[in-house]
Scaffold this motif. Structure first.
Motif, PDB file in Angstrom:
ATOM      1  N   ASP A   1     -32.159  41.042  64.376  1.00  0.00           N
ATOM      2  CA  ASP A   1     -31.518  41.646  63.199  1.00  0.00           C
ATOM      3  C   ASP A   1     -32.045  41.071  61.887  1.00  0.00           C
ATOM      4  OD1 ASP A   1     -30.041  43.116  64.932  1.00  0.00           O
ATOM      5  OD2 ASP A   1     -28.236  41.861  64.768  1.00  0.00           O
ATOM      6  N   GLU A   2     -32.757  39.953  61.966  1.00  0.00           N
ATOM      7  CA  GLU A   2     -33.334  39.376  60.747  1.00  0.00           C
ATOM      8  C   GLU A   2     -34.702  40.009  60.509  1.00  0.00           C
ATOM      9  OE1 GLU A   2     -33.224  35.119  60.735  1.00  0.00           O
ATOM     10  OE2 GLU A   2     -31.082  35.052  61.281  1.00  0.00           O
ATOM     11  N   ILE A   3     -34.883  40.503  59.311  1.00  0.00           N
ATOM     12  CA  ILE A   3     -36.040  41.369  59.032  1.00  0.00           C
ATOM     13  C   ILE A   3     -36.970  40.739  58.006  1.00  0.00           C
ATOM     14  CG2 ILE A   3     -36.702  43.591  58.017  1.00  0.00           C
ATOM     15  CD1 ILE A   3     -34.001  44.614  59.286  1.00  0.00           C
ATOM     16  N   VAL A   4     -38.248  40.674  58.372  1.00  0.00           N
ATOM     17  CA  VAL A   4     -39.311  40.262  57.454  1.00  0.00           C
ATOM     18  C   VAL A   4     -40.074  41.545  57.126  1.00  0.00           C
ATOM     19  CG1 VAL A   4     -41.387  38.857  57.197  1.00  0.00           C
ATOM     20  CG2 VAL A   4     -39.415  37.985  58.511  1.00  0.00           C
ATOM     21  N   ILE A   5     -39.966  41.985  55.882  1.00  0.00           N
ATOM     22  CA  ILE A   5     -40.453  43.331  55.558  1.00  0.00           C
ATOM     23  C   ILE A   5     -41.796  43.276  54.841  1.00  0.00           C
ATOM     24  CG2 ILE A   5     -39.168  43.526  53.369  1.00  0.00           C
ATOM     25  CD1 ILE A   5     -38.544  46.457  54.169  1.00  0.00           C
ATOM     26  N   THR A   6     -42.665  44.197  55.227  1.00  0.00           N
ATOM     27  CA  THR A   6     -43.989  44.321  54.593  1.00  0.00           C
ATOM     28  C   THR A   6     -44.373  45.788  54.558  1.00  0.00           C
ATOM     29  OG1 THR A   6     -46.225  43.403  54.557  1.00  0.00           O
ATOM     30  CG2 THR A   6     -45.363  44.045  56.707  1.00  0.00           C
ATOM     31  N   GLY A   7     -45.555  46.079  54.039  1.00  0.00           N
ATOM     32  CA  GLY A   7     -46.028  47.463  53.987  1.00  0.00           C
ATOM     33  C   GLY A   7     -46.803  47.768  52.722  1.00  0.00           C
ATOM     34  N   GLY A   8     -47.069  49.045  52.558  1.00  0.00           N
ATOM     35  CA  GLY A   8     -47.734  49.578  51.366  1.00  0.00           C
ATOM     36  C   GLY A   8     -47.188  50.974  51.153  1.00  0.00           C
TER      37      GLY A   8
ATOM     38  N   GLY B   1     -56.692  57.888  46.841  1.00  0.00           N
ATOM     39  CA  GLY B   1     -55.744  56.791  47.034  1.00  0.00           C
ATOM     40  C   GLY B   1     -56.241  55.756  48.023  1.00  0.00           C
ATOM     41  N   ALA B   2     -57.496  55.358  47.867  1.00  0.00           N
ATOM     42  CA  ALA B   2     -58.058  54.349  48.771  1.00  0.00           C
ATOM     43  C   ALA B   2     -57.571  52.966  48.352  1.00  0.00           C
ATOM     44  CB  ALA B   2     -59.583  54.417  48.744  1.00  0.00           C
ATOM     45  N   VAL B   3     -57.752  52.662  47.103  1.00  0.00           N
ATOM     46  CA  VAL B   3     -57.403  51.351  46.568  1.00  0.00           C
ATOM     47  C   VAL B   3     -55.896  51.288  46.275  1.00  0.00           C
ATOM     48  CG1 VAL B   3     -57.693  50.037  44.419  1.00  0.00           C
ATOM     49  CG2 VAL B   3     -59.707  50.745  45.750  1.00  0.00           C
ATOM     50  N   ASP B   4     -55.333  52.409  45.848  1.00  0.00           N
ATOM     51  CA  ASP B   4     -53.896  52.507  45.529  1.00  0.00           C
ATOM     52  C   ASP B   4     -53.310  53.684  46.277  1.00  0.00           C
ATOM     53  OD1 ASP B   4     -51.389  52.352  44.382  1.00  0.00           O
ATOM     54  OD2 ASP B   4     -52.030  53.095  42.428  1.00  0.00           O
ATOM     55  N   ASP B   5     -52.741  53.495  47.454  1.00  0.00           N
ATOM     56  CA  ASP B   5     -52.543  52.227  48.087  1.00  0.00           C
ATOM     57  C   ASP B   5     -52.906  52.327  49.560  1.00  0.00           C
ATOM     58  OD1 ASP B   5     -51.735  49.580  48.466  1.00  0.00           O
ATOM     59  OD2 ASP B   5     -49.671  50.165  48.877  1.00  0.00           O
ATOM     60  N   GLY B   6     -53.946  53.159  49.848  1.00  0.00           N
ATOM     61  CA  GLY B   6     -54.431  53.180  51.226  1.00  0.00           C
ATOM     62  C   GLY B   6     -54.769  51.787  51.715  1.00  0.00           C
ATOM     63  N   ALA B   7     -55.299  50.962  50.829  1.00  0.00           N
ATOM     64  CA  ALA B   7     -55.649  49.588  51.196  1.00  0.00           C
ATOM     65  C   ALA B   7     -54.414  48.815  51.644  1.00  0.00           C
ATOM     66  CB  ALA B   7     -56.316  48.882  50.016  1.00  0.00           C
ATOM     67  N   GLY B   8     -53.320  48.942  50.905  1.00  0.00           N
ATOM     68  CA  GLY B   8     -52.093  48.220  51.257  1.00  0.00           C
ATOM     69  C   GLY B   8     -51.525  48.683  52.592  1.00  0.00           C
ATOM     70  N   VAL B   9     -51.559  49.996  52.797  1.00  0.00           N
ATOM     71  CA  VAL B   9     -51.138  50.556  54.093  1.00  0.00           C
ATOM     72  C   VAL B   9     -51.982  49.944  55.207  1.00  0.00           C
ATOM     73  CG1 VAL B   9     -51.207  52.691  55.469  1.00  0.00           C
ATOM     74  CG2 VAL B   9     -50.236  52.710  53.136  1.00  0.00           C
ATOM     75  N   ALA B  10     -53.291  49.909  54.967  1.00  0.00           N
ATOM     76  CA  ALA B  10     -54.219  49.458  56.004  1.00  0.00           C
ATOM     77  C   ALA B  10     -54.096  47.956  56.268  1.00  0.00           C
ATOM     78  CB  ALA B  10     -55.646  49.802  55.582  1.00  0.00           C
TER      79      ALA B  10
ATOM     80  N   SER C   1     -48.212  44.963  49.922  1.00  0.00           N
ATOM     81  CA  SER C   1     -49.589  44.969  49.411  1.00  0.00           C
ATOM     82  C   SER C   1     -49.784  46.245  48.601  1.00  0.00           C
ATOM     83  CB  SER C   1     -50.587  44.924  50.574  1.00  0.00           C
ATOM     84  OG  SER C   1     -51.909  45.091  50.088  1.00  0.00           O
ATOM     85  N   ASP C   2     -49.859  46.107  47.274  1.00  0.00           N
ATOM     86  CA  ASP C   2     -50.059  47.284  46.412  1.00  0.00           C
ATOM     87  C   ASP C   2     -50.732  46.879  45.119  1.00  0.00           C
ATOM     88  OD1 ASP C   2     -49.985  49.790  45.251  1.00  0.00           O
ATOM     89  OD2 ASP C   2     -47.915  49.596  44.577  1.00  0.00           O
TER      90      ASP C   2
ATOM     91  N   VAL D   1     -38.746  36.981  47.847  1.00  0.00           N
ATOM     92  CA  VAL D   1     -40.068  37.600  47.974  1.00  0.00           C
ATOM     93  C   VAL D   1     -41.168  36.542  47.995  1.00  0.00           C
ATOM     94  CG1 VAL D   1     -39.372  39.763  46.889  1.00  0.00           C
ATOM     95  CG2 VAL D   1     -40.242  37.897  45.453  1.00  0.00           C
ATOM     96  N   LEU D   2     -42.222  36.863  48.724  1.00  0.00           N
ATOM     97  CA  LEU D   2     -43.471  36.102  48.672  1.00  0.00           C
ATOM     98  C   LEU D   2     -44.556  37.105  48.319  1.00  0.00           C
ATOM     99  CD1 LEU D   2     -41.822  35.005  51.515  1.00  0.00           C
ATOM    100  CD2 LEU D   2     -43.525  33.210  51.110  1.00  0.00           C
ATOM    101  N   ARG D   3     -45.459  36.713  47.452  1.00  0.00           N
ATOM    102  CA  ARG D   3     -46.467  37.682  47.039  1.00  0.00           C
ATOM    103  C   ARG D   3     -47.862  37.108  47.184  1.00  0.00           C
ATOM    104  NH1 ARG D   3     -46.151  42.310  42.455  1.00  0.00           N
ATOM    105  NH2 ARG D   3     -47.645  43.621  43.538  1.00  0.00           N
ATOM    106  N   LEU D   4     -48.674  37.804  47.972  1.00  0.00           N
ATOM    107  CA  LEU D   4     -50.084  37.466  48.106  1.00  0.00           C
ATOM    108  C   LEU D   4     -50.816  38.248  47.021  1.00  0.00           C
ATOM    109  CD1 LEU D   4     -50.190  37.629  51.991  1.00  0.00           C
ATOM    110  CD2 LEU D   4     -50.672  35.579  50.619  1.00  0.00           C
TER     111      LEU D   4
END
Ligand SMILES: [Zn+2]
Ligand SMILES: [Zn+2]
Ligand SMILES: [Zn+2]
Ligand SMILES: [Zn+2]
Lengths: 461, 461
Positions: free
Chosen positions: B262-269, B279-288, B343-344, B402-405
């Motif tokens: 039930d504890e969730i670490v969330i990510t995505g694009g 939309g390769a750089v914004d935000d296909g890259a983040g999705v990928a 990642s965006d 939040v943590l941000r790379l």
């Protein structure tokens, strides 16, 4: 204008001293950047034969007068004028999405509702040339290529044939339309326009270029579709038209020679541009560099023995029409054209000096010129120049020797014939290096009595 | 999947060993490039709320299943959808020439015949804010700015207000339309689109961006016209429209936790893109990047204690609509969201790790994570992250740490929201560095029991 600069004691040494002075003055700052800024801002795009090009001629006459040249003249000529219309395109299936494309000069039209067809792809023009007509009849041909950057721009000759000859070939094979990978070396989504030529009697089919990223996308989709056994369908709408017969013209000014005024050292750049950008690099820069070089000589109080003729050519992009008109109008004078050097390869540094075949005394003077250019980072090359610039091809073919100050063309085909050909791409200090080189070249040739013609041969030797 | 990777003896040291393994595997080559290639080729542009975005959701579901994820789900939501129409513009006088422009998201329309008006230029948004309404009423406002490149992209906040707030301000002052200098740092003639927001009750006026070269040209012409005492007149035609209420959606997949599911670490694009590029750089890259990182963990046979949730967000570009829908739908669950990291910000190298305010034990774990990221050239930064990415703002506001790379954004605003945002701008090896960092981060947080929340404060604490 100091006394020492007077033309009546111009030994070669004195001429060289003056050339060095001109060179160094140019590096301190020339008029070139202000000229190209004015042309690209106040006129902007100036497609051959259109009212925009007429405004460019008016600008040139006014600007040359404002710079202090009198006797500015326009030599008009008639031409058939093609103008762009709407241009849109898309991949219809299997992965629908827009394509950014631009019509090639002389392209036919699709009509306002556009056309849709199956794409038949070829990796190279040679592959397309071998394809039987029935494989492409009624379809939309795509031709790719692998042009890469070169410092001297020499690969444009070979790869540029995809644009120059592909559409006529597609018409001959009965294709409905042709798309080509742009003749460009960038990875931006602006397609590159440029002239194509249909054969006599052909009705032009729609012919357009897509950018390198769109060409890559087409090729990826073609590969995926081939895996799935499905065809790729594309649509395009192009509505260019022939606007009829209009006037273009060459703008000409002479810095009159004191001793041999009938002997002409010709230089210049072309005044027309493609319609997509503001023609800063192609060829506002050439107009500016050569105009500034002639102005520099005149402003130094120097009068050459021979006449320096600055020609701002009309209608270069659409088939050297200004050059042909000049060669016709001045047919009797060509024997008196000593040398020609046009600036029409961008706005980057000059890195070498080439000549076509020249006489022994021409070669000796070229060596003296090369010594004066060496501090600018310019090295002499072999006698392999095939022209002194596109607008000098007719004169060169008629026997006029050429000298060519070759600019660094590594990035030239990134911008060439795209909307991105704008003023911000030009570095004023680099323009001044060009002006310095032209001033040296023009002064050294025009203030000499050297005959560059090889006796007993044409310039093509 | 080796035995050592089994989750039941995951001491911190073991978790770190596994993180290092994931990192090194990512650098050997991840799935990321193939994912963004597939999305940008097979779907292409995918404007929020349109059938193109629906195709992107279908693509995402199919792709995630093909990558071996089961339990892929779509959480749909309704939205008001704006779509682009024709867009052309020109300087009418004193120096007639075309302008390349693009409508801002939510722009009003001019009607098919366009409008022509006097341009009233402002150098900055602050200058425009101070201008009395009567100085611009019925006229076409132009607002410039001086955004320059920054590695962290931080100046986008300030300069981006020209786009975000300029049109509402112009509407309030009674302007006929507004043109802005693109929020971009390139010298290419593609204008940058992006969302703008009108105030409640306002009828949107036409609002468009011009590229930096065109903005420079406008400013040069404005200066010349001012010298001559003549106004600058421009025309524009924009025909965007509101297509009505349509569906968008978030695509979600969980890598289910073994001990604390039930504890969730969330990510995505975000899955949507602007319509101009693919939309390769914004935000296909983040999705990928984030999809490949989760896949890497799963393919290593690793199951985290907590659940890693990958969300491919819908309708980010038009106002974080997917993020808001998620926060509403999962309001009861937010307290269980341990951390979030989206990642965006393009496809360049990650160079630093920031967090928002975190607990002491969160800070300690972040330091361990930073040690693992150091070989990737990533340095830890202070606790100053204001969000974990745009789609995590609502969750962050509701208390999720939040943590941000942080990616290198030096060139991000060269491509951002232009047709040039295409696959060729992405380097697969650099994507893999990103995947490596996300895999480390996600594994370290999800395989811990560390609580990042500061007790007694919200995340903004
Ligand atoms: Zn040219
Ligand atoms: Zn050209
Ligand atoms: Zn984004
Ligand atoms: Zn965006």
């Amino acid at each position: 204008a100091d006394d020492q600069a007077a033309p009546d004691r111009t030994s070669l040494a004195e001429t060289e001293r003056q050339a060095a002075l001109l060179r160094d003055r140019a590096l301190e700052g020339s008029a070139a950047y202000a000229i190209v800024e004015s042309l690209t801002t106040e006129v902007g795009p100036r497609l051959a034969g259109t009212p925009d090009e007429a405004r460019a001629r008016d600008w040139a006459v006014a600007k040359l007068r404002a710079l202090g040249f009198d006797d500015v003249r326009v030599e008009p000529f008639e031409m058939t004028t093609w103008v762009r219309g709407l241009e849109t395109g898309a991949i219809v299936s299997p992965y629908p999405q827009p394509l950014l494309l631009t019509a090639l000069g002389n392209s036919g039209a699709t009509g306002p509702d556009g056309i849709t067809g199956t794409l038949v792809p070829f990796a190279t023009l040679a592959d397309f040339a071998e394809a039987p007509a029935e494989s492409v009849a009624g379809k939309i041909v795509y031709v790719g290529h692998a042009m890469d950057k070169t410092q001297d721009g020499s690969s444009y000759g070979f790869f540029g044939n995809v644009r120059r000859r592909g559409p006529a070939m597609a018409t001959a094979k009965g294709a409905a339309a042709i798309l080509i990978r742009s003749i460009g070396t960038d990875s931006r989504r602006f397609p590159h326009t440029g002239g194509t030529r249909f054969n006599d009697g052909q009705t032009p089919i729609p012919a357009a270029a897509v950018s390198n990223p769109d060409a890559d996308q087409i090729e990826r989709i073609v590969a995926l579709a081939a895996d799935g056994g499905t065809p790729v369908t594309v649509s395009l709408t192009l509505t260019p038209r022939v606007a009829g017969t209009t006037l273009s013209g060459n703008v000409i000014v002479d810095l009159k020679g004191s001793e041999r005024p009938d002997e002409i050292v010709i230089t210049g750049g072309h005044l027309d541009s493609w319609d997509l950008g503001t023609g800063a690099v192609d060829d506002g820069a050439g107009v500016a560099i050569t105009t500034a070089a002639v102005k520099l000589i005149r402003d130094a109080g120097l009068t050459p023995k021979r006449t320096i003729r600055l020609v701002l050519w009309g209608a270069e992009e659409v088939g050297l029409l200004g050059a042909q008109a000049y060669a016709r109008a001045h047919a009797d004078e060509i024997a008196n054209h000593v040398t020609g050097s046009e600036s029409d390869f961008g706005a980057e540094r000059i890195w070498k000096l080439h000549t076509g075949p020249v006489s022994d005394e021409g070669r000796a003077l070229t060596a003296r010129i090369a010594r004066l250019l060496a501090p600018l980072g310019i090295a002499p090359g072999p006698e392999n120049a095939t022209s002194g610039g596109p607008d000098l091809i007719p004169l060169n073919r008629a026997g006029m020797p050429v000298l060519r100050l070759v600019q660094d063309g590594t990035d030239y085909f990134d911008l060439h014939h795209t909307p991105d050909d704008t003023l911000d791409k030009i570095d004023p200090a680099v323009l001044d290096q060009n002006v310095a080189a032209y001033a040296v070249l023009l002064w050294m040739v025009a203030n000499s009595d050297v005959d560059f013609r090889r006796t007993g041969t044409g310039a093509d030797g």
